[in-house]
Design a protein around this motif. Structure first.
Motif, PDB file in Angstrom:
ATOM      1  N   SER A 158       6.193  67.781  -1.325  1.00 35.02           N
ATOM      2  CA  SER A 158       5.455  69.034  -1.458  1.00 35.02           C
ATOM      3  C   SER A 158       6.222  69.988  -2.358  1.00 35.02           C
ATOM      4  CB  SER A 158       5.224  69.675  -0.087  1.00 35.02           C
ATOM      5  OG  SER A 158       4.651  70.959  -0.223  1.00 35.02           O
ATOM      6  N   THR A 159       5.706  70.236  -3.551  1.00 35.71           N
ATOM      7  CA  THR A 159       6.354  71.174  -4.478  1.00 35.71           C
ATOM      8  C   THR A 159       6.376  72.582  -3.895  1.00 35.71           C
ATOM      9  OG1 THR A 159       5.573  69.853  -6.347  1.00 35.71           O
ATOM     10  CG2 THR A 159       6.320  72.079  -6.822  1.00 35.71           C
ATOM     11  N   ASP A 160       5.353  72.926  -3.116  1.00 36.38           N
ATOM     12  CA  ASP A 160       5.310  74.257  -2.513  1.00 36.38           C
ATOM     13  C   ASP A 160       6.519  74.494  -1.622  1.00 36.38           C
ATOM     14  OD1 ASP A 160       2.973  74.613  -3.797  1.00 36.38           O
ATOM     15  OD2 ASP A 160       1.704  74.785  -2.028  1.00 36.38           O
ATOM     16  N   MET A 161       6.867  73.511  -0.785  1.00 38.80           N
ATOM     17  CA  MET A 161       8.002  73.668   0.118  1.00 38.80           C
ATOM     18  C   MET A 161       9.316  73.746  -0.653  1.00 38.80           C
ATOM     19  SD  MET A 161       6.559  73.896   3.009  1.00 38.80           S
ATOM     20  CE  MET A 161       5.160  74.615   2.130  1.00 38.80           C
ATOM     21  N   VAL A 162       9.397  73.013  -1.748  1.00 39.01           N
ATOM     22  CA  VAL A 162      10.587  73.068  -2.600  1.00 39.01           C
ATOM     23  C   VAL A 162      10.760  74.477  -3.159  1.00 39.01           C
ATOM     24  CG1 VAL A 162      11.643  72.212  -4.722  1.00 39.01           C
ATOM     25  CG2 VAL A 162      10.475  70.626  -3.182  1.00 39.01           C
ATOM     26  N   ILE A 163       9.666  75.034  -3.681  1.00 42.29           N
ATOM     27  CA  ILE A 163       9.730  76.357  -4.299  1.00 42.29           C
ATOM     28  C   ILE A 163      10.014  77.442  -3.265  1.00 42.29           C
ATOM     29  CG2 ILE A 163       8.340  78.115  -5.481  1.00 42.29           C
ATOM     30  CD1 ILE A 163       7.003  75.878  -7.022  1.00 42.29           C
ATOM     31  N   ILE A 164       9.326  77.361  -2.114  1.00 44.82           N
ATOM     32  CA  ILE A 164       9.526  78.373  -1.081  1.00 44.82           C
ATOM     33  C   ILE A 164      10.975  78.378  -0.598  1.00 44.82           C
ATOM     34  CG2 ILE A 164       8.922  79.017   1.280  1.00 44.82           C
ATOM     35  CD1 ILE A 164       6.093  78.007   0.696  1.00 44.82           C
ATOM     36  N   GLY A 165      11.532  77.183  -0.375  1.00 49.37           N
ATOM     37  CA  GLY A 165      12.914  77.107   0.083  1.00 49.37           C
ATOM     38  C   GLY A 165      13.893  77.665  -0.934  1.00 49.37           C
ATOM     39  N   ALA A 166      13.701  77.322  -2.219  1.00 47.05           N
ATOM     40  CA  ALA A 166      14.614  77.807  -3.266  1.00 47.05           C
ATOM     41  C   ALA A 166      14.450  79.299  -3.501  1.00 47.05           C
ATOM     42  CB  ALA A 166      14.368  77.030  -4.558  1.00 47.05           C
ATOM     43  N   LEU A 167      13.220  79.800  -3.363  1.00 48.97           N
ATOM     44  CA  LEU A 167      12.981  81.229  -3.596  1.00 48.97           C
ATOM     45  C   LEU A 167      13.687  82.108  -2.575  1.00 48.97           C
ATOM     46  CD1 LEU A 167       9.248  81.680  -4.683  1.00 48.97           C
ATOM     47  CD2 LEU A 167      11.321  82.084  -6.007  1.00 48.97           C
ATOM     48  N   MET A 168      14.023  81.564  -1.409  1.00 48.61           N
ATOM     49  CA  MET A 168      14.718  82.364  -0.401  1.00 48.61           C
ATOM     50  C   MET A 168      16.030  82.916  -0.935  1.00 48.61           C
ATOM     51  SD  MET A 168      12.939  82.698   2.306  1.00 48.61           S
ATOM     52  CE  MET A 168      14.184  83.262   3.454  1.00 48.61           C
ATOM     53  N   ILE A 169      16.630  82.235  -1.906  1.00 46.14           N
ATOM     54  CA  ILE A 169      17.878  82.720  -2.503  1.00 46.14           C
ATOM     55  C   ILE A 169      17.646  84.013  -3.274  1.00 46.14           C
ATOM     56  CG2 ILE A 169      19.724  82.152  -4.146  1.00 46.14           C
ATOM     57  CD1 ILE A 169      19.285  79.230  -3.441  1.00 46.14           C
ATOM     58  N   LEU A 170      16.439  84.165  -3.844  1.00 48.19           N
ATOM     59  CA  LEU A 170      16.128  85.339  -4.654  1.00 48.19           C
ATOM     60  C   LEU A 170      15.493  86.469  -3.847  1.00 48.19           C
ATOM     61  CD1 LEU A 170      14.626  83.550  -7.804  1.00 48.19           C
ATOM     62  CD2 LEU A 170      16.921  84.509  -7.553  1.00 48.19           C
ATOM     63  N   VAL A 171      14.937  86.149  -2.677  1.00 49.71           N
ATOM     64  CA  VAL A 171      14.255  87.171  -1.878  1.00 49.71           C
ATOM     65  C   VAL A 171      15.263  88.237  -1.431  1.00 49.71           C
ATOM     66  CG1 VAL A 171      13.062  87.598   0.306  1.00 49.71           C
ATOM     67  CG2 VAL A 171      12.429  85.635  -1.097  1.00 49.71           C
ATOM     68  N   PRO A 172      14.981  89.521  -1.675  1.00 55.86           N
ATOM     69  CA  PRO A 172      15.941  90.598  -1.351  1.00 55.86           C
ATOM     70  C   PRO A 172      15.882  91.020   0.109  1.00 55.86           C
ATOM     71  CG  PRO A 172      14.009  91.538  -2.404  1.00 55.86           C
ATOM     72  CD  PRO A 172      13.783  90.038  -2.372  1.00 55.86           C
ATOM     73  N   GLY A 173      16.121  90.088   1.018  1.00 57.98           N
ATOM     74  CA  GLY A 173      16.032  90.391   2.440  1.00 57.98           C
ATOM     75  C   GLY A 173      17.046  91.422   2.890  1.00 57.98           C
ATOM     76  N   LEU A 174      18.283  91.308   2.394  1.00 60.25           N
ATOM     77  CA  LEU A 174      19.333  92.253   2.792  1.00 60.25           C
ATOM     78  C   LEU A 174      19.011  93.662   2.311  1.00 60.25           C
ATOM     79  CD1 LEU A 174      22.072  92.568   4.166  1.00 60.25           C
ATOM     80  CD2 LEU A 174      23.158  92.057   1.976  1.00 60.25           C
ATOM     81  N   ILE A 175      18.512  93.774   1.088  1.00 63.02           N
ATOM     82  CA  ILE A 175      18.155  95.093   0.551  1.00 63.02           C
ATOM     83  C   ILE A 175      17.017  95.709   1.360  1.00 63.02           C
ATOM     84  CG2 ILE A 175      17.380  96.346  -1.496  1.00 63.02           C
ATOM     85  CD1 ILE A 175      18.517  94.136  -3.206  1.00 63.02           C
ATOM     86  N   PHE A 176      16.017  94.894   1.706  1.00 65.23           N
ATOM     87  CA  PHE A 176      14.876  95.402   2.465  1.00 65.23           C
ATOM     88  C   PHE A 176      15.315  95.875   3.851  1.00 65.23           C
ATOM     89  CE2 PHE A 176      11.262  94.740   5.348  1.00 65.23           C
ATOM     90  CZ  PHE A 176      10.341  95.587   4.754  1.00 65.23           C
ATOM     91  N   THR A 177      16.190  95.100   4.496  1.00 63.80           N
ATOM     92  CA  THR A 177      16.688  95.502   5.815  1.00 63.80           C
ATOM     93  C   THR A 177      17.433  96.829   5.740  1.00 63.80           C
ATOM     94  OG1 THR A 177      16.926  93.171   6.441  1.00 63.80           O
ATOM     95  CG2 THR A 177      18.115  94.786   7.764  1.00 63.80           C
ATOM     96  N   ASN A 178      18.292  96.977   4.731  1.00 63.23           N
ATOM     97  CA  ASN A 178      19.023  98.239   4.565  1.00 63.23           C
ATOM     98  C   ASN A 178      18.083  99.391   4.242  1.00 63.23           C
ATOM     99  OD1 ASN A 178      21.518  97.069   5.059  1.00 63.23           O
ATOM    100  ND2 ASN A 178      21.899  96.605   2.915  1.00 63.23           N
ATOM    101  N   ALA A 179      17.023  99.120   3.488  1.00 66.48           N
ATOM    102  CA  ALA A 179      16.049 100.161   3.159  1.00 66.48           C
ATOM    103  C   ALA A 179      15.372 100.678   4.421  1.00 66.48           C
ATOM    104  CB  ALA A 179      15.018  99.621   2.179  1.00 66.48           C
ATOM    105  N   MET A 180      14.925  99.765   5.280  1.00 66.46           N
ATOM    106  CA  MET A 180      14.279 100.187   6.522  1.00 66.46           C
ATOM    107  C   MET A 180      15.257 100.934   7.420  1.00 66.46           C
ATOM    108  SD  MET A 180      11.292  99.335   5.941  1.00 66.46           S
ATOM    109  CE  MET A 180      10.688  99.916   7.523  1.00 66.46           C
ATOM    110  N   ARG A 181      16.493 100.491   7.458  1.00 64.54           N
ATOM    111  CA  ARG A 181      17.504 101.185   8.264  1.00 64.54           C
ATOM    112  C   ARG A 181      17.706 102.610   7.768  1.00 64.54           C
ATOM    113  NH1 ARG A 181      23.355  99.748   6.765  1.00 64.54           N
ATOM    114  NH2 ARG A 181      22.570 101.007   5.048  1.00 64.54           N
ATOM    115  N   ASP A 182      17.822 102.776   6.437  1.00 65.35           N
ATOM    116  CA  ASP A 182      18.028 104.106   5.869  1.00 65.35           C
ATOM    117  C   ASP A 182      16.855 105.032   6.184  1.00 65.35           C
ATOM    118  OD1 ASP A 182      20.425 103.303   4.837  1.00 65.35           O
ATOM    119  OD2 ASP A 182      19.681 102.959   2.802  1.00 65.35           O
TER     120      ASP A 182
END
Length: 279
Positions: A158-182
């Motif tokens: 499944s190419t979709d699963m390959v892309i979704i898994g690799a995209l997690m490296i680029l997803v700004p989860g830490l920035i979003f969490t800090n934004a909500m905290r602020d």
């Protein structure tokens, strides 16, 4: 915090890309300095060491000359992973999440390879000081195109699963969490600044991935995505542990801290699955 420890009349205004400090001298003369903060990444080991230095200065209140020497010692103690280890972290992160989201073992391996490509692009474009927005577009494009090529060659299910898994490296989860905290704590300016950064990164991911999809469509037909696999909870937990260990390396966490992060991620996923099971 340091200025307050020395009982210096001061005001500090800080947002993610700017720091302004105003102090009043013994003679009553006000002084203000402003510094722009450039791109700083997610080096959590360095953040921890400078935070410890700040606390030490506040508790011991040394002479400024001694404090400056402590700063030099802290600078000298900073450490970072070599490029091969960083690429290993990218591989593990993408490999683990490709499986967590329903990919097969081959999807995980292909996702890991795509993660390595992201790591190489981020590393070399970062050395050239390319704007992170354009770096993200380039990384997402190469990652998506390579994933579609591996799918066309039959290397992944499944190419979709390959892309979704690799995209997690680029997803700004830490920035979003800090934004909500602020925002929750009332630091609105800082929170809005981070939210804008999150939206820009999301747009860059969409542009790069969409361009990769379009190029793949021109060269060959995109296969229909199969239904994601439903793995046993044990497999999901192991994959989560591996993925979080990879992200700990990406965030420059060392030693036993990697295991703490990986176990923390695994426990979080277990809690998520339990709540999902009970609806």
């Amino acid at each position: 915090r340091i200025l307050a420890a020395y009982k210096i009349e001061s005001e500090v205004f800080a947002i993610p890309n700017c720091l302004t400090v105003s102090i009043e001298t013994d003679a009553g003369q006000p002084m203000t300095r402003m510094r722009r903060i450039g791109f700083h990444g997610n080096d959590l080991d360095t953040v921890e060491k400078y935070s410890n230095l700040s606390r030490r200065i506040c508790s011991e209140k040394p002479d400024p000359t001694v404090a400056r020497q402590w700063l030099k010692d802290t600078d000298a103690s900073l450490r970072s992973y070599s490029l091969p280890i960083l690429l290993l972290g990218n591989f593990l992160g993408a490999f683990g999440f490709s499986i967590v989201f329903g990919g097969s073992l081959s999807d995980g391996i292909c996702g890991g390879i795509s993660g390595i490509l992201i790591g190489l692009i981020n590393h070399y474009l970062g050395k050239l000081k390319v704007n992170p927005f354009f770096t993200t577009i380039a990384a997402a494009f190469i990652m998506a195109l390579s994933s579609y090529i591996m799918g066309a060659l039959g290397l992944s299910r499944s190419t979709d699963m390959v892309i979704i898994g690799a995209l997690m490296i680029l997803v700004p989860g830490l920035i979003f969490t800090n934004a909500m905290r602020d925002i929750i704590f009332g630091d609105t300016n800082s929170g809005i600044n981070r939210i804008v950064q999150v939206l820009l990164v999301a747009a860059a991911i969409a542009l790069g991935t969409g361009a990769g999809l379009r190029c793949a469509e021109i060269v060959f037909q995109i296969p229909v995505a199969p239904t994601p696999l439903v793995h046993l909870y044990e497999i999901q937990n192991i994959a989560t542990f591996i993925a979080c260990a990879g992200f700990a390396i990406i965030f420059n966490i060392h030693g036993f801290g990697i295991a703490i992060c990986a176990f923390g991620g695994m426990i979080t996923w277990i809690v998520y699955c339990v709540f999902q099971y009970f609806g």
